[in-house]
Design a protein around this motif. Structure first.
Motif, PDB file in Angstrom:
ATOM      1  N   ARG A   4     -29.584   9.032  19.113  1.00  0.00           N
ATOM      2  CA  ARG A   4     -29.163   7.642  19.248  1.00  0.00           C
ATOM      3  C   ARG A   4     -28.072   7.539  20.318  1.00  0.00           C
ATOM      4  N   HIS A   5     -28.142   6.465  21.079  1.00  0.00           N
ATOM      5  CA  HIS A   5     -27.185   6.275  22.163  1.00  0.00           C
ATOM      6  C   HIS A   5     -25.947   5.571  21.640  1.00  0.00           C
ATOM      7  N   PHE A   6     -24.784   6.161  21.885  1.00  0.00           N
ATOM      8  CA  PHE A   6     -23.523   5.564  21.460  1.00  0.00           C
ATOM      9  C   PHE A   6     -22.737   5.142  22.687  1.00  0.00           C
ATOM     10  N   ASP A   7     -22.300   3.903  22.706  1.00  0.00           N
ATOM     11  CA  ASP A   7     -21.541   3.339  23.823  1.00  0.00           C
ATOM     12  C   ASP A   7     -20.221   2.796  23.285  1.00  0.00           C
ATOM     13  N   GLY A   8     -19.116   3.462  23.594  1.00  0.00           N
ATOM     14  CA  GLY A   8     -17.817   3.041  23.099  1.00  0.00           C
ATOM     15  C   GLY A   8     -17.397   1.671  23.602  1.00  0.00           C
ATOM     16  N   GLN A   9     -17.710   1.375  24.852  1.00  0.00           N
ATOM     17  CA  GLN A   9     -17.349   0.070  25.407  1.00  0.00           C
ATOM     18  C   GLN A   9     -18.105  -1.050  24.707  1.00  0.00           C
ATOM     19  N   LEU A  10     -19.387  -0.800  24.407  1.00  0.00           N
ATOM     20  CA  LEU A  10     -20.168  -1.794  23.680  1.00  0.00           C
ATOM     21  C   LEU A  10     -19.603  -1.985  22.275  1.00  0.00           C
ATOM     22  N   LEU A  11     -19.183  -0.901  21.650  1.00  0.00           N
ATOM     23  CA  LEU A  11     -18.578  -0.993  20.323  1.00  0.00           C
ATOM     24  C   LEU A  11     -17.349  -1.892  20.358  1.00  0.00           C
ATOM     25  N   ARG A  12     -16.497  -1.697  21.357  1.00  0.00           N
ATOM     26  CA  ARG A  12     -15.298  -2.526  21.475  1.00  0.00           C
ATOM     27  C   ARG A  12     -15.675  -3.998  21.670  1.00  0.00           C
ATOM     28  N   LYS A  13     -16.659  -4.249  22.519  1.00  0.00           N
ATOM     29  CA  LYS A  13     -17.089  -5.623  22.805  1.00  0.00           C
ATOM     30  C   LYS A  13     -17.628  -6.300  21.555  1.00  0.00           C
ATOM     31  N   VAL A  14     -18.461  -5.603  20.812  1.00  0.00           N
ATOM     32  CA  VAL A  14     -19.058  -6.168  19.605  1.00  0.00           C
ATOM     33  C   VAL A  14     -17.996  -6.380  18.531  1.00  0.00           C
ATOM     34  N   ARG A  15     -17.086  -5.433  18.413  1.00  0.00           N
ATOM     35  CA  ARG A  15     -16.021  -5.569  17.415  1.00  0.00           C
ATOM     36  C   ARG A  15     -15.168  -6.802  17.690  1.00  0.00           C
ATOM     37  N   ARG A  16     -14.797  -6.978  18.928  1.00  0.00           N
ATOM     38  CA  ARG A  16     -13.975  -8.126  19.278  1.00  0.00           C
ATOM     39  C   ARG A  16     -14.731  -9.437  19.057  1.00  0.00           C
ATOM     40  N   ALA A  17     -16.019  -9.425  19.384  1.00  0.00           N
ATOM     41  CA  ALA A  17     -16.832 -10.626  19.183  1.00  0.00           C
ATOM     42  C   ALA A  17     -16.930 -10.972  17.699  1.00  0.00           C
ATOM     43  N   ALA A  18     -16.878  -9.955  16.853  1.00  0.00           N
ATOM     44  CA  ALA A  18     -16.933 -10.171  15.407  1.00  0.00           C
ATOM     45  C   ALA A  18     -15.558 -10.487  14.831  1.00  0.00           C
ATOM     46  N   ASP A  19     -14.547 -10.562  15.710  1.00  0.00           N
ATOM     47  CA  ASP A  19     -13.171 -10.869  15.302  1.00  0.00           C
ATOM     48  C   ASP A  19     -12.667  -9.851  14.280  1.00  0.00           C
ATOM     49  N   LEU A  20     -12.927  -8.581  14.572  1.00  0.00           N
ATOM     50  CA  LEU A  20     -12.471  -7.492  13.720  1.00  0.00           C
ATOM     51  C   LEU A  20     -11.491  -6.615  14.497  1.00  0.00           C
ATOM     52  N   ARG A  61     -28.008  -4.648  13.554  1.00  0.00           N
ATOM     53  CA  ARG A  61     -29.028  -3.667  13.190  1.00  0.00           C
ATOM     54  C   ARG A  61     -28.716  -2.345  13.886  1.00  0.00           C
ATOM     55  N   LEU A  62     -29.013  -1.249  13.196  1.00  0.00           N
ATOM     56  CA  LEU A  62     -28.740   0.077  13.731  1.00  0.00           C
ATOM     57  C   LEU A  62     -29.433   0.282  15.075  1.00  0.00           C
ATOM     58  N   ASP A  63     -30.715  -0.077  15.156  1.00  0.00           N
ATOM     59  CA  ASP A  63     -31.474   0.129  16.393  1.00  0.00           C
ATOM     60  C   ASP A  63     -30.968  -0.745  17.529  1.00  0.00           C
ATOM     61  N   GLU A  64     -30.362  -1.856  17.187  1.00  0.00           N
ATOM     62  CA  GLU A  64     -29.855  -2.764  18.218  1.00  0.00           C
ATOM     63  C   GLU A  64     -28.542  -2.251  18.805  1.00  0.00           C
ATOM     64  N   LEU A  65     -27.649  -1.793  17.940  1.00  0.00           N
ATOM     65  CA  LEU A  65     -26.344  -1.338  18.405  1.00  0.00           C
ATOM     66  C   LEU A  65     -26.397   0.085  18.956  1.00  0.00           C
ATOM     67  N   PHE A  66     -27.188   0.935  18.315  1.00  0.00           N
ATOM     68  CA  PHE A  66     -27.306   2.333  18.739  1.00  0.00           C
ATOM     69  C   PHE A  66     -28.784   2.665  18.931  1.00  0.00           C
ATOM     70  N   PRO A  67     -29.373   2.244  20.043  1.00  0.00           N
ATOM     71  CA  PRO A  67     -30.808   2.454  20.260  1.00  0.00           C
ATOM     72  C   PRO A  67     -31.185   3.929  20.304  1.00  0.00           C
ATOM     73  N   ARG A  68     -32.379   4.205  19.831  1.00  0.00           N
ATOM     74  CA  ARG A  68     -32.866   5.584  19.820  1.00  0.00           C
ATOM     75  C   ARG A  68     -33.523   5.909  21.157  1.00  0.00           C
ATOM     76  N   VAL A  69     -33.220   7.081  21.678  1.00  0.00           N
ATOM     77  CA  VAL A  69     -33.757   7.507  22.960  1.00  0.00           C
ATOM     78  C   VAL A  69     -35.085   8.232  22.790  1.00  0.00           C
ATOM     79  N   LEU A  70     -35.193   9.054  21.755  1.00  0.00           N
ATOM     80  CA  LEU A  70     -36.384   9.856  21.490  1.00  0.00           C
ATOM     81  C   LEU A  70     -36.785   9.701  20.030  1.00  0.00           C
ATOM     82  N   PRO A  71     -38.007  10.094  19.676  1.00  0.00           N
ATOM     83  CA  PRO A  71     -38.403  10.072  18.257  1.00  0.00           C
ATOM     84  C   PRO A  71     -37.445  10.940  17.439  1.00  0.00           C
ATOM     85  N   PRO A  72     -37.256  10.636  16.172  1.00  0.00           N
ATOM     86  CA  PRO A  72     -36.248  11.340  15.369  1.00  0.00           C
ATOM     87  C   PRO A  72     -36.633  12.762  14.996  1.00  0.00           C
ATOM     88  N   ASP A  73     -35.630  13.631  14.965  1.00  0.00           N
ATOM     89  CA  ASP A  73     -35.809  14.950  14.377  1.00  0.00           C
ATOM     90  C   ASP A  73     -35.186  14.904  12.981  1.00  0.00           C
TER      91      ASP A  73
END
Length: 293
Positions: A4-20, A61-73
């Protein structure tokens, strides 16, 4: 490895948008505020099993915030279900997470009896679990298929007697992971608990939650002997475990937690087996502690 792809900047943006606040996220996930700060700054990333809870905390949603790059192991399925590796011992009914850890690392396939238990816990079907397992056993970058070692076949791991891993842990983070994931018979301690236990044992403020996390994740690789001593004390192994590449030492220490009945014999043999003096002293201390007062 989790895909799964993790983006710290996106996390900050989404958190602020959620007023958290970062504190809100830390409280909901049961982590420290510095941990969240590290995620958002890109200096670190949350453990894979925390991503589902993080997505829920942000109302996404998990897939929306942290999209999967490859099928799961196998590791991906576990993380998506919100389980850490050590928690799988309770699912499989084994003494440690060894069977799952070995399968995730492409060393030994899961015993058939574990398949329906894990599939149910992960919220998938057995066929999907088996497909994920095959992805965990894909050939490495050099094209060499994973094996359990020269001349050995992939057989179900015994859950009664611990065995030395085919690929012995060499780096500091691998050794810590081996202790936490393969030899503990109970849920492993948190980074903060490890730091507190180590400091109390050596009677000095040597470890911190952040330092332990850095050692565990590989972000910190070079430390003093004082830190290694405190870490060893916290995890109940002799410092030799973190300083030596002696395969025999690793095998013995790996089995100590689960095969306590063999300790007296090892201690009694002493130097006849050519074991390092530091290890023999440690074993002797364990045996003395087991004897009635």
């Amino acid at each position: 490895m989790p895909v799964r792809h993790f983006d710290g900047q996106l996390l900050r943006k989404v958190r602020r948008a959620a007023d958290l606040t970062q504190g809100d996220i830390a409280e909901r996930l049961g982590v420290s505020v510095p941990a969240v700060v590290g995620w958002e700054s890109g200096k670190s990333a949350p453990d894979g099993e925390k991503l589902p809870a993080l997505a829920r905390a942000l109302g996404m949603r998990l897939d929306e915030l942290f999209p999967r790059v490859l099928p799961p192991d196998l590791a991906d399925l576990r993380c998506d279900a919100g389980y850490s590796q050590y928690q799988t011992a309770a699912i499989t009914g084994t003494r440690s997470a060894g069977p799952v850890a070995n399968a995730e690392r492409g060393r030994r396939r899961l015993a058939e009896r574990f398949l329906p238990l894990l599939a149910q816990a992960y919220g998938v079907g057995v066929p999907e679990l088996l497909a994920a397992q095959e992805r965990s056993f894909r050939p490495g970058p050099d094209g060499t298929p994973p094996t359990d070692g020269p001349g050995r076949t992939s057989e179900p791991a015994s859950d009664a007697v611990p065995t030395a891993p085919a690929d012995l842990p060499r780096t500091l983070e691998e050794k810590i992971a081996h202790l936490l994931e393969a030899t503990y018979t109970a849920p492993h301690p948190t980074d903060a608990q490890i730091a507190e236990r180590g400091n109390a044992t050596v009677n000095a403020q040597v470890l911190s939650e952040g330092l332990v996390r850095g050692l565990r994740t590989g972000e910190v690789r070079v430390v003093s002997d004082e830190v290694l001593d405190a870490l060893a004390a916290a995890l109940a192994v002799p410092p030799l475990f973190f300083r030596s590449d002696d395969a025999e030492v690793h095998r013995i220490i790996s089995g100590m937690r689960l095969v306590s009945g063999g300790l007296a014999g090892i201690a009694a043999r002493g130097g006849a087996d050519g074991l390092p003096a530091e290890l023999l002293d440690f074993i002797g201390g364990v045996v003395d502690g087991m004897r009635p007062k």
